[in-house]
Design a protein around this motif. Structure first.
Motif, short mmCIF file in Angstrom:
data_model
loop_
_atom_site.label_atom_id
_atom_site.label_comp_id
_atom_site.label_asym_id
_atom_site.label_seq_id
_atom_site.Cartn_x
_atom_site.Cartn_y
_atom_site.Cartn_z
N ASP A 193 -56.62 -84.29 20.34
CA ASP A 193 -56.08 -84.71 19.04
C ASP A 193 -57.04 -84.35 17.90
O ASP A 193 -56.70 -84.53 16.73
CB ASP A 193 -55.74 -86.20 19.02
CG ASP A 193 -56.96 -87.10 19.21
OD1 ASP A 193 -58.08 -86.67 18.91
OD2 ASP A 193 -56.77 -88.25 19.64
N ALA A 194 -58.24 -83.86 18.22
CA ALA A 194 -59.21 -83.36 17.24
C ALA A 194 -59.58 -84.42 16.20
O ALA A 194 -59.91 -84.08 15.07
CB ALA A 194 -58.69 -82.10 16.54
N SER A 195 -59.53 -85.69 16.56
CA SER A 195 -59.82 -86.75 15.60
C SER A 195 -61.25 -87.25 15.78
O SER A 195 -61.81 -87.21 16.87
CB SER A 195 -58.85 -87.92 15.79
OG SER A 195 -58.98 -88.48 17.08
N ILE A 196 -61.83 -87.72 14.68
CA ILE A 196 -63.16 -88.34 14.68
C ILE A 196 -63.00 -89.72 14.05
O ILE A 196 -62.55 -89.84 12.91
CB ILE A 196 -64.18 -87.51 13.87
CG1 ILE A 196 -64.22 -86.08 14.39
CG2 ILE A 196 -65.55 -88.15 13.91
CD1 ILE A 196 -65.05 -85.14 13.51
N PHE A 197 -63.36 -90.76 14.81
CA PHE A 197 -63.27 -92.14 14.32
C PHE A 197 -64.67 -92.67 14.07
O PHE A 197 -65.57 -92.49 14.90
CB PHE A 197 -62.57 -93.05 15.32
CG PHE A 197 -61.08 -92.82 15.44
CD1 PHE A 197 -60.44 -91.81 14.75
CD2 PHE A 197 -60.30 -93.63 16.26
CE1 PHE A 197 -59.08 -91.59 14.85
CE2 PHE A 197 -58.93 -93.44 16.38
CZ PHE A 197 -58.31 -92.42 15.68
N GLN A 198 -64.83 -93.33 12.95
CA GLN A 198 -66.08 -94.02 12.65
C GLN A 198 -65.79 -95.52 12.66
O GLN A 198 -65.04 -96.02 11.83
CB GLN A 198 -66.62 -93.58 11.28
CG GLN A 198 -67.92 -94.26 10.88
CD GLN A 198 -68.52 -93.65 9.62
OE1 GLN A 198 -68.71 -92.44 9.54
NE2 GLN A 198 -68.82 -94.47 8.64
N TRP A 199 -66.38 -96.21 13.63
CA TRP A 199 -66.17 -97.65 13.81
C TRP A 199 -67.35 -98.42 13.24
O TRP A 199 -68.51 -98.06 13.48
CB TRP A 199 -66.03 -97.99 15.29
CG TRP A 199 -65.00 -97.22 16.05
CD1 TRP A 199 -65.16 -95.99 16.64
CD2 TRP A 199 -63.66 -97.62 16.32
NE1 TRP A 199 -64.00 -95.60 17.26
CE2 TRP A 199 -63.06 -96.58 17.09
CE3 TRP A 199 -62.90 -98.75 16.02
CZ2 TRP A 199 -61.75 -96.65 17.55
CZ3 TRP A 199 -61.60 -98.82 16.47
CH2 TRP A 199 -61.03 -97.78 17.22
N ARG A 200 -67.06 -99.49 12.53
CA ARG A 200 -68.12 -100.38 12.08
C ARG A 200 -68.39 -101.43 13.16
O ARG A 200 -67.45 -102.06 13.67
CB ARG A 200 -67.74 -101.07 10.77
CG ARG A 200 -68.84 -101.98 10.21
CD ARG A 200 -68.39 -102.63 8.90
NE ARG A 200 -68.27 -101.64 7.84
CZ ARG A 200 -69.27 -101.24 7.07
NH1 ARG A 200 -70.48 -101.74 7.26
NH2 ARG A 200 -69.07 -100.35 6.13
N VAL A 201 -69.66 -101.61 13.52
CA VAL A 201 -70.03 -102.60 14.53
C VAL A 201 -70.25 -103.93 13.83
O VAL A 201 -71.12 -104.07 12.98
CB VAL A 201 -71.31 -102.17 15.28
CG1 VAL A 201 -71.66 -103.19 16.36
CG2 VAL A 201 -71.13 -100.79 15.90
N LEU A 202 -69.43 -104.91 14.18
CA LEU A 202 -69.49 -106.22 13.57
C LEU A 202 -70.08 -107.24 14.53
O LEU A 202 -69.90 -107.13 15.74
CB LEU A 202 -68.09 -106.69 13.15
CG LEU A 202 -67.30 -105.76 12.22
CD1 LEU A 202 -65.91 -106.32 11.98
CD2 LEU A 202 -68.04 -105.59 10.90
N GLY A 203 -70.78 -108.23 13.99
CA GLY A 203 -71.30 -109.28 14.84
C GLY A 203 -72.77 -109.11 15.12
O GLY A 203 -73.51 -108.50 14.36
N ALA A 204 -73.19 -109.62 16.27
CA ALA A 204 -74.61 -109.71 16.58
C ALA A 204 -75.21 -108.40 17.04
O ALA A 204 -76.41 -108.30 17.21
CB ALA A 204 -74.84 -110.77 17.65
N GLY A 205 -74.40 -107.38 17.27
CA GLY A 205 -74.92 -106.19 17.90
C GLY A 205 -75.55 -105.19 16.96
O GLY A 205 -76.29 -104.32 17.38
N GLY A 206 -75.26 -105.24 15.64
CA GLY A 206 -75.80 -104.26 14.73
C GLY A 206 -77.20 -104.62 14.31
O GLY A 206 -77.86 -105.52 14.83
N ALA A 207 -77.70 -103.91 13.29
CA ALA A 207 -79.03 -104.20 12.79
C ALA A 207 -79.06 -105.54 12.07
O ALA A 207 -80.10 -106.11 11.86
CB ALA A 207 -79.48 -103.09 11.84
#
Length: 867
Positions: A832-846
């Protein structure tokens, strides 16, 4: 006499067994049973393995020496009697056979649990009291038979089998069954009937201590790169809110150009994610708020077909209002349109079946009013007349059809549809008619594959009119104008009554006045492709979708600039920048693209001339390495895009390139089963061959460097897990047990103790395409073959571990990577040649999730485990 001899032999055999049982019981072991083969009397507290190499790679033998360490400790491997060989292949940590997979000089082929403290009271296996010399050959054969049986066990222990004979293989080459065999020293997992042994780190006392349940972190779709213009139509509209609506993969994107937070290319995105397979077409209701989107048919992970359907949804709330046609369409929804004369009360749908069924639906009730076989030729466009909802037009391969619809008083199925063919008369019939538009005076304009715009009008049929006749009235060509070189892909009626046409081969946009007089034109730059769709924005602004999956914004006077760009073919290569929110992608379209994750825009792209399969940034960020399909790999300057190095290793595709964490080495995994190691200069610009890692029996799929930059862990296509001492001369570490506590700078190998729980039950070994551990080592992202992205806790060392699952891709997800700060996750769709950018929410990000997201959240189901 023969019967007497046989009876005596059986009696002697029973006496020998009866005499052997007390000796086994005296040594602390139960007597062997049918399902419980003889096991060693105990485990020594410590041992010193002495390796004896057999063959090219694998078969090893371990001799245990006495030790003065305190008794009762059981972190080491169980002892083996000297001379007690294990059958070839049973100790391989990979899935290959003994001739190809490396053997393990650690624990034996029979995986046994760690014994309790009373082991200190049992004699050691290599002591004289354990067995007599005459019994050693028998014990040796017993262990070989037991190891061979355990290789094919489905259950984790003999008790759970209920006294039944050992079962055969948990699955042949075509089976999707898998199994996990948990022991105190190692974990054994089966893929396609092949055992994969993974050793438990010494710091883990019990698997029950490991985290369970899905991670506290969640994902929210932040941005979608790309637009499906390559092979779809009816894919670009402007809503009453000013948002542009288009689709890619299973996501319908609502994009506000320059009207929200964001950098260059600007604007904000919202996403409708109610579809389960790729969206194929769109229609916007006359109120400018409601949207209808039709999806193709697909299959679920078990191979069962998913039915195509049309969703009618509210673009303001992203709530689904109606699900139309579930079970009524075949293969997919090819085209659809709302009626206009009656405020959008009806919806016309053409499916992708052989007969291209044409149906009319009541939008408010979701019921079918009429249906008819359209044509065996492909149908590319459908629309209601804006003046009369009883008139429907379809066009496609070599035809224009005019349909008269009798609604049947709105009763389900009582309506009728009758067809009249457009008569070309003296004009050449084109091969395709991809688009049409209704004029205010009732005439219809069509664009065809010959580059002509034809004007159609009603005329009285007479006997001299060629084509099918017999009707009092027919539709014929009133005028013809040659507009473009090559096909006309799009027509758009503007608010001022003029018409825009978009060309394929010549890439021109032309504005036409009354009488098809050309007023103004512009040309789209070649690298954006041909015009696929046109939508009118505010004022003189135009939105143009192209066949190279770009969305352009501008006008005929000032020209056009891209606001959305994407790849045009299958994607595989992905890496993220070591300290910036940027990432690199490459694939079958031979384009290498650097993306700005903050500005949501393409920073630059170059033509590789070959298919790119993998890429990685040097830790300095100054250069990047790209692996190609022919065995070539390039090193490019990040800023200037200049090629600073061009090297070829073998003639098969490269599947992974990875710099060591200190940047001193570059490892290149190839489909020729080898890993090539290069020494790299401090700035990454120069490299020289350091060595080769030779030992895999199949193509390299994934590899990771240790944190000290001295060792490599690698996976191959036959499910091997091998370890390499690079600093010591690219040597294969035959004792894989000693690598159980090694720390890895990255974790992208799909096979290993820390991630074996990500594999689904019944996997065939190819279901997981990519895996990535976050930099804070708290979560693992997984890309699977079923269009899903998963988020697991790390370490994920429990069988069938739960995850948070996210849909949106319409093809197998080929790669996932976290950005340097773990705030975002990037995922690639395959075809499908798609690129998704997901935001990491919660305790796992910086840090915690922002109080006010910079993007409006996407619509997602309520379940926290399937979002």
């Amino acid at each position: 006499m023969e019967l007497v001899k046989a009876a005596l032999a059986e009696a002697l055999r029973l006496l020998r067994l009866h005499g052997a049982s007390p000796s086994l019981q005296a040594s602390g072991m139960p007597a062997p049973t049918r399902d419980s083969p003889a096991a060693p009397p105990g485990l020594p507290p410590t041992c010193s393995p002495a390796l004896v190499s057999r063959g090219t790679q694998t078969d090893t033998e371990v001799e245990m020496e006495p030790s003065s360490a305190p008794p009762g400790l059981s972190n080491g491997p169980p002892a083996l009697q000297r001379g007690g060989e294990e059958p070839s292949g049973t100790q391989s940590e990979g899935g290959g056979s003994s001739s190809s997979g490396a053997g393990s000089p650690g624990p034996p082929g029979i995986l046994r649990p760690v014994q309790p403290l009373q082991l200190a009271e049992t004699p050691r296996r290599n002591s004289s009291s354990s067995s007599s010399p005459s019994e050693r050959p028998r014990q040796k054969l017993s262990r070989k038979a037991a190891s061979s049986a355990n290789l094919f066990l489905r259950s984790g222990s003999t008790e759970s089998r209920g006294g039944k004979d050992p079962l055969p293989s948990p699955g042949g080459p075509g089976s999707r069954r898998s199994n996990y065999n948990l022991e105190g020293i190692s974990v054994k997992m089966f893929l396609r009937g092949r055992p994969i042994t993974m050793y438990i780190p010494s710091g883990i006392r019990s698997l029950e201590e490991l985290p369970s349940g899905p991670p506290p972190e969640t994902l929210s779709l932040d941005w979608v790169y790309g637009y499906r213009g390559r092979d779809s139509r009816s894919n670009l509209f402007v809503l009453r809110s000013g948002e542009v609506v288009y689709f890619i993969a299973c996501v319908v994107v609502l994009y506000r150009p320059g009207g929200g937070p964001g950098g260059p290319g600007g604007g904000g995105q919202r996403h409708y994610r109610g579809h389960t397979d790729c969206v194929r077409c769109l229609a916007v209701h006359p109120d400018g708020v409601r949207v209808a989107s039709g999806q193709t048919a697909g299959v679920d992970k078990d191979g069962k077909p998913l039915q195509p359907v049309v969703h009618v949804w509210n673009s303001e709330s992203l709530n689904k209002l109606q699900e139309i046609g579930l079970g009524a369409f075949e293969r997919g929804v090819g085209a659809l349109a709302f009626s206009a004369a009656d405020q959008g009360a009806f919806l016309c749908v053409v499916d992708d079946s052989n007969e291209h069924m044409l149906s009319v639906w009541d939008c408010s009730r979701g019921i079918k009013l009429a249906e008819i076989k359209s044509t065996n030729d492909s149908v590319l466009a459908v629309g209601f007349s804006p003046r009369d909802s009883s008139c429907i037009v379809t066009s496609g391969k070599s035809h224009v059809h005019f349909w008269n619809w009798n609604g049947g008083a709105g009763a389900p199925g009582n309506g009728t549809l009758s067809r009249k063919q457009g008569v070309f008369g003296k004009y050449k019939k084109p091969k395709f008619i991809p688009c049409f538009v209704f004029l205010p005076d009732g005439d219809i304009l069509t664009g065809d594959s010959e580059g002509n715009i034809l004007t159609w009008g009603r005329s009285i049929c007479d006997s001299k009119t060629p084509g099918r006749g017999g009707a009092k009235e027919t539709y014929g060509i009133v005028a013809q104008a040659h507009a473009h070189e090559g096909s006309i892909f799009a027509l758009c009626l503007r608010r001022d009554g003029t018409v825009l046409s978009g060309g394929g081969r010549d890439r021109r946009l032309v504005q036409w006045g009354p009488g098809l007089v050309a007023l103004q034109e512009a040309e789209i730059p070649e690298h954006f492709g041909a015009v696929r769709a046109i939508a009118e924005g505010p004022g003189s602004e135009l939105l143009v979708g192209t066949t190279k999956n770009a969305l352009l914004r501008g006008d005929l006077a000032q020209g056009f600039s891209p606001v959305i760009q994407g790849h045009t073919d299958e994607l595989w290569g992905l890496c993220t920048h070591p300290f910036q929110n940027r990432f690199l992608t490459c694939g079958h379209d031979r384009q290498l693209c650097l993306w700005d994750g903050e500005g949501h825009a393409l920073a630059w792209s170059i033509d590789l001339k070959e298919i790119g399969f993998c890429a990685d940034f040097h830790p300095s960020g100054a250069v990047m390495a790209v692996g190609l399909s022919t065995g070539r790999w390039l090193v490019l300057d990040t800023e200037t895009r200049e090629i600073v190095s061009d090297v070829t290793d073998g003639n098969e595709q490269l599947s992974v390139v990875r710099y060591s964490p200190d940047g001193l080495y570059l490892a290149i995994g190839s489909h020729d089963n080898m890993i090539y190691i290069y020494s790299v200069s401090s700035d990454g610009a120069k490299s020289s061959r350091f060595g080769r890692c030779v030992g895999h029996s199949s193509f390299i799929t994934h590899l990771d460097w240790s944190k000290d930059g001295n060792f490599i862990m690698s996976n191959s296509g036959d499910y091997e897990i091998l370890y390499w001492d690079v600093a010591g001369g690219c040597k294969l570490l035959r004792n894989r047990y000693e690598s159980r506590d090694r720390e890895w700078a990255t974790y992208t190998c799909v096979l290993g103790f820390h991630v074996y729980g990500v594999w689904p039950d019944g996997s065939d070994g190819t279901d997981i395409n990519s895996l990535c551990r976050s930099h804070n080592e708290r979560v693992v992202a997984v890309a699977d073959d079923f269009c899903k992205v998963h988020l697991f806790q790390y370490p994920c060392a429990r069988a069938k571990a739960p995850s948070r699952m996210y849909g949106g891709h319409g093809s197998h997800v080929t790669s996932v990577r976290f950005t340097h700060d773990d705030l975002f996750l990037i995922s690639l769709g395959g075809k499908d040649a798609s690129i998704f950018q997901w935001r990491v929410l919660g305790a796992g990000g910086a840090g915690p999730a922002p109080a006010t997201p910079s993007r409006t959240p996407s619509l997602s189901p309520a379940s926290s485990l399937d979002v």
